[in-house]
Design a protein around this motif. Structure first.
Motif, PDB file in Angstrom:
ATOM      1  N   ASP A  42       1.229  -1.343   0.196  1.00  0.00           N
ATOM      2  CA  ASP A  42      -0.109  -0.512  -0.311  1.00  0.00           C
ATOM      3  C   ASP A  42       0.881   0.930  -0.142  1.00  0.00           C
ATOM      4  O   ASP A  42       0.682   2.457  -0.688  1.00  0.00           O
ATOM      5  CB  ASP A  42      -0.545  -0.275   1.468  1.00  0.00           C
ATOM      6  N   LEU A  43       2.006   1.654   1.420  1.00  0.00           N
ATOM      7  CA  LEU A  43       3.011   2.627   0.894  1.00  0.00           C
ATOM      8  C   LEU A  43       4.213   2.210  -0.936  1.00  0.00           C
ATOM      9  O   LEU A  43       4.089   3.627  -0.804  1.00  0.00           O
ATOM     10  CB  LEU A  43       3.802   2.235   1.587  1.00  0.00           C
ATOM     11  N   VAL A  44       3.801   1.788  -1.828  1.00  0.00           N
ATOM     12  CA  VAL A  44       3.999   1.581  -2.763  1.00  0.00           C
ATOM     13  C   VAL A  44       3.550   3.123  -3.711  1.00  0.00           C
ATOM     14  O   VAL A  44       3.886   3.631  -4.742  1.00  0.00           O
ATOM     15  CB  VAL A  44       4.211   0.035  -3.352  1.00  0.00           C
ATOM     16  N   GLY A  45       2.011   2.754  -3.308  1.00  0.00           N
ATOM     17  CA  GLY A  45       1.206   3.935  -3.921  1.00  0.00           C
ATOM     18  C   GLY A  45       0.926   4.825  -4.087  1.00  0.00           C
ATOM     19  O   GLY A  45       0.947   6.216  -4.663  1.00  0.00           O
ATOM     20  N   LYS A  46       1.988   5.433  -2.618  1.00  0.00           N
ATOM     21  CA  LYS A  46       2.084   6.611  -2.261  1.00  0.00           C
ATOM     22  C   LYS A  46       3.548   7.188  -2.686  1.00  0.00           C
ATOM     23  O   LYS A  46       5.020   6.852  -2.715  1.00  0.00           O
ATOM     24  CB  LYS A  46       1.769   6.456  -0.407  1.00  0.00           C
ATOM     25  N   GLY A  47       3.232   9.257  -2.388  1.00  0.00           N
ATOM     26  CA  GLY A  47       4.818   9.476  -3.089  1.00  0.00           C
ATOM     27  C   GLY A  47       5.172   9.330  -3.353  1.00  0.00           C
ATOM     28  O   GLY A  47       4.517   9.344  -4.644  1.00  0.00           O
ATOM     29  N   ASP A  48       6.002   9.801  -4.162  1.00  0.00           N
ATOM     30  CA  ASP A  48       7.378   9.681  -5.169  1.00  0.00           C
ATOM     31  C   ASP A  48       7.679   8.687  -5.886  1.00  0.00           C
ATOM     32  O   ASP A  48       8.335   7.940  -5.041  1.00  0.00           O
ATOM     33  CB  ASP A  48       8.515  11.342  -4.923  1.00  0.00           C
ATOM     34  N   SER A  49       8.470   8.913  -6.711  1.00  0.00           N
ATOM     35  CA  SER A  49       9.073   7.774  -7.672  1.00  0.00           C
ATOM     36  C   SER A  49       9.744   6.545  -6.902  1.00  0.00           C
ATOM     37  O   SER A  49      10.210   5.851  -6.446  1.00  0.00           O
ATOM     38  CB  SER A  49       8.647   7.655  -8.711  1.00  0.00           C
ATOM     39  N   ALA A  50      10.758   8.055  -6.188  1.00  0.00           N
ATOM     40  CA  ALA A  50      12.194   7.428  -5.914  1.00  0.00           C
ATOM     41  C   ALA A  50      11.747   6.815  -4.175  1.00  0.00           C
ATOM     42  O   ALA A  50      12.394   5.660  -3.274  1.00  0.00           O
ATOM     43  CB  ALA A  50      12.820   8.636  -4.700  1.00  0.00           C
ATOM     44  N   VAL A  55      10.695   1.955  -0.900  1.00  0.00           N
ATOM     45  CA  VAL A  55       9.633   1.120  -0.196  1.00  0.00           C
ATOM     46  C   VAL A  55       9.940  -0.024  -0.893  1.00  0.00           C
ATOM     47  O   VAL A  55      10.613  -1.530  -0.070  1.00  0.00           O
ATOM     48  CB  VAL A  55       8.366   1.928  -0.596  1.00  0.00           C
ATOM     49  N   LEU A  56      10.085  -0.317  -2.117  1.00  0.00           N
ATOM     50  CA  LEU A  56      10.514  -2.538  -3.035  1.00  0.00           C
ATOM     51  C   LEU A  56      11.940  -2.188  -2.396  1.00  0.00           C
ATOM     52  O   LEU A  56      11.783  -3.644  -1.873  1.00  0.00           O
ATOM     53  CB  LEU A  56       9.389  -1.621  -4.528  1.00  0.00           C
ATOM     54  N   THR A  85      17.821  -4.232   1.517  1.00  0.00           N
ATOM     55  CA  THR A  85      16.664  -3.788   1.873  1.00  0.00           C
ATOM     56  C   THR A  85      16.932  -2.780   3.782  1.00  0.00           C
ATOM     57  O   THR A  85      16.310  -2.249   3.996  1.00  0.00           O
ATOM     58  CB  THR A  85      16.295  -5.427   2.747  1.00  0.00           C
ATOM     59  N   ILE A  86      18.137  -3.020   4.169  1.00  0.00           N
ATOM     60  CA  ILE A  86      17.901  -1.705   4.916  1.00  0.00           C
ATOM     61  C   ILE A  86      18.634  -0.498   4.737  1.00  0.00           C
ATOM     62  O   ILE A  86      17.711   0.529   5.471  1.00  0.00           O
ATOM     63  CB  ILE A  86      19.580  -2.318   5.977  1.00  0.00           C
ATOM     64  N   ALA A  87      18.648  -0.131   3.751  1.00  0.00           N
ATOM     65  CA  ALA A  87      19.049   0.778   3.006  1.00  0.00           C
ATOM     66  C   ALA A  87      17.992   1.715   2.302  1.00  0.00           C
ATOM     67  O   ALA A  87      17.693   3.036   2.567  1.00  0.00           O
ATOM     68  CB  ALA A  87      19.915   0.937   1.716  1.00  0.00           C
ATOM     69  N   GLY A  88      16.904   0.939   1.733  1.00  0.00           N
ATOM     70  CA  GLY A  88      16.254   1.034   1.350  1.00  0.00           C
ATOM     71  C   GLY A  88      15.112   2.060   2.644  1.00  0.00           C
ATOM     72  O   GLY A  88      14.327   2.954   2.271  1.00  0.00           O
ATOM     73  N   GLY A  89      14.882   1.261   3.519  1.00  0.00           N
ATOM     74  CA  GLY A  89      14.521   1.139   4.766  1.00  0.00           C
ATOM     75  C   GLY A  89      14.707   2.422   5.223  1.00  0.00           C
ATOM     76  O   GLY A  89      13.658   3.564   5.749  1.00  0.00           O
ATOM     77  N   LEU A  90      16.263   2.751   5.413  1.00  0.00           N
ATOM     78  CA  LEU A  90      16.549   3.964   6.172  1.00  0.00           C
ATOM     79  C   LEU A  90      16.657   5.206   4.816  1.00  0.00           C
ATOM     80  O   LEU A  90      16.177   6.616   6.132  1.00  0.00           O
ATOM     81  CB  LEU A  90      18.841   3.848   6.248  1.00  0.00           C
ATOM     82  N   TYR A  91      16.379   5.001   3.814  1.00  0.00           N
ATOM     83  CA  TYR A  91      15.755   6.374   3.080  1.00  0.00           C
ATOM     84  C   TYR A  91      14.191   6.582   3.117  1.00  0.00           C
ATOM     85  O   TYR A  91      13.906   7.941   2.797  1.00  0.00           O
ATOM     86  CB  TYR A  91      15.674   5.731   1.541  1.00  0.00           C
ATOM     87  N   CYS A  92      13.640   5.427   3.344  1.00  0.00           N
ATOM     88  CA  CYS A  92      12.505   6.632   3.696  1.00  0.00           C
ATOM     89  C   CYS A  92      12.163   7.189   5.236  1.00  0.00           C
ATOM     90  O   CYS A  92      11.356   8.263   4.942  1.00  0.00           O
ATOM     91  CB  CYS A  92      11.622   4.753   3.684  1.00  0.00           C
ATOM     92  N   PHE A  93      12.908   6.230   5.825  1.00  0.00           N
ATOM     93  CA  PHE A  93      12.920   7.285   6.609  1.00  0.00           C
ATOM     94  C   PHE A  93      13.774   8.984   7.396  1.00  0.00           C
ATOM     95  O   PHE A  93      13.087   9.194   7.317  1.00  0.00           O
ATOM     96  CB  PHE A  93      13.910   6.374   8.300  1.00  0.00           C
ATOM     97  N   PHE A  94      15.151   8.322   6.322  1.00  0.00           N
ATOM     98  CA  PHE A  94      15.600   9.980   6.185  1.00  0.00           C
ATOM     99  C   PHE A  94      14.768  11.004   5.637  1.00  0.00           C
ATOM    100  O   PHE A  94      15.636  12.157   5.643  1.00  0.00           O
ATOM    101  CB  PHE A  94      17.161   9.840   6.374  1.00  0.00           C
ATOM    102  N   ASN A  95      13.901  10.481   4.438  1.00  0.00           N
ATOM    103  CA  ASN A  95      13.638  11.349   3.699  1.00  0.00           C
ATOM    104  C   ASN A  95      12.636  11.774   4.467  1.00  0.00           C
ATOM    105  O   ASN A  95      10.719  12.404   3.063  1.00  0.00           O
ATOM    106  CB  ASN A  95      13.400  10.879   2.429  1.00  0.00           C
ATOM    107  N   THR A  96      11.548  11.447   5.601  1.00  0.00           N
ATOM    108  CA  THR A  96       9.996  11.842   5.913  1.00  0.00           C
ATOM    109  C   THR A  96      10.953  13.192   6.635  1.00  0.00           C
ATOM    110  O   THR A  96      11.886  13.100   7.293  1.00  0.00           O
ATOM    111  CB  THR A  96      10.245  10.738   6.708  1.00  0.00           C
ATOM    112  N   ASN A  97      10.222  14.004   7.098  1.00  0.00           N
ATOM    113  CA  ASN A  97      10.672  15.108   7.133  1.00  0.00           C
ATOM    114  C   ASN A  97       9.773  15.283   9.206  1.00  0.00           C
ATOM    115  O   ASN A  97       9.657  13.915   9.173  1.00  0.00           O
ATOM    116  CB  ASN A  97       8.930  16.705   6.921  1.00  0.00           C
ATOM    117  N   ASP A  98      10.434  16.042   9.943  1.00  0.00           N
ATOM    118  CA  ASP A  98      10.651  15.581  11.388  1.00  0.00           C
ATOM    119  C   ASP A  98       9.201  15.350  11.551  1.00  0.00           C
ATOM    120  O   ASP A  98       8.246  14.535  12.281  1.00  0.00           O
ATOM    121  CB  ASP A  98      10.977  16.926  11.800  1.00  0.00           C
ATOM    122  N   LEU A  99       7.472  16.391  10.843  1.00  0.00           N
ATOM    123  CA  LEU A  99       6.862  16.343  11.606  1.00  0.00           C
ATOM    124  C   LEU A  99       6.120  15.147  11.036  1.00  0.00           C
ATOM    125  O   LEU A  99       5.234  14.359  11.692  1.00  0.00           O
ATOM    126  CB  LEU A  99       5.426  17.321  10.594  1.00  0.00           C
TER     127      LEU A  99
END
Length: 131
Positions: A42-50, A55-56, A85-99
């Motif tokens: 479900d998260l794959v359908g959200k956000g920009d292509s990067a 997420v994938l 797999t860890i790099a994909g998760g870290l990218y998702c985490f660090f590219n989310t703003n603080d709020l």
């Protein structure tokens, strides 16, 4: 035919990667008393292509790690799958703003915790199984 020698720690790596895959299928976020849930697909359908690719990568790296254990059983390939797999998760985490992190933290569900647990178990299995 010779039987491959697979140690318990190698199985721990596979268990960790399997937990990550299971976590991807289970709800990662839930809201309104679990009436709205989002799993990894479900998260794959959200956000920009990067973000979609990142997420994938969480799922693809974990699934590839399981396959590499039984097909190739090479440490380098298993390490690459774990890093992907860890790099994909870290990218998702660090590219989310603080709020977004503060708000999302209130809605985390079992899938998020399974993915983190899978990474930890897989990393421990990889490190202790190295020759």
């Amino acid at each position: 035919m010779s039987k491959k020698n697979i140690s318990f720690m190698s199985y721990l790596y596979v268990i960790g990667m399997a937990i990550t895959v299971i976590g991807f299928f289970t709800p990662i976020f839930s809201a309104f008393g679990r009436h709205i849930t989002l799993n990894g697909f479900d998260l794959v359908g959200k956000g920009d292509s990067a973000m979609k690719i990142a997420v994938l990568l969480i799922f693809a790296g974990a699934a590839a790690g399981i396959i590499f254990q039984f097909v190739l059983n090479k440490s380098l390939y298993k390490l690459i799958a774990l890093v992907v797999t860890i790099a994909g998760g870290l990218y998702c985490f660090f590219n989310t703003n603080d709020l977004g992190i503060k708000i999302a933290g209130n809605f985390l569900d079992i899938g998020f915790y399974l993915i983190i647990t899978g990474w930890c178990v897989g990393t421990a299995g990889f490190l202790f199984a190295r020759k």
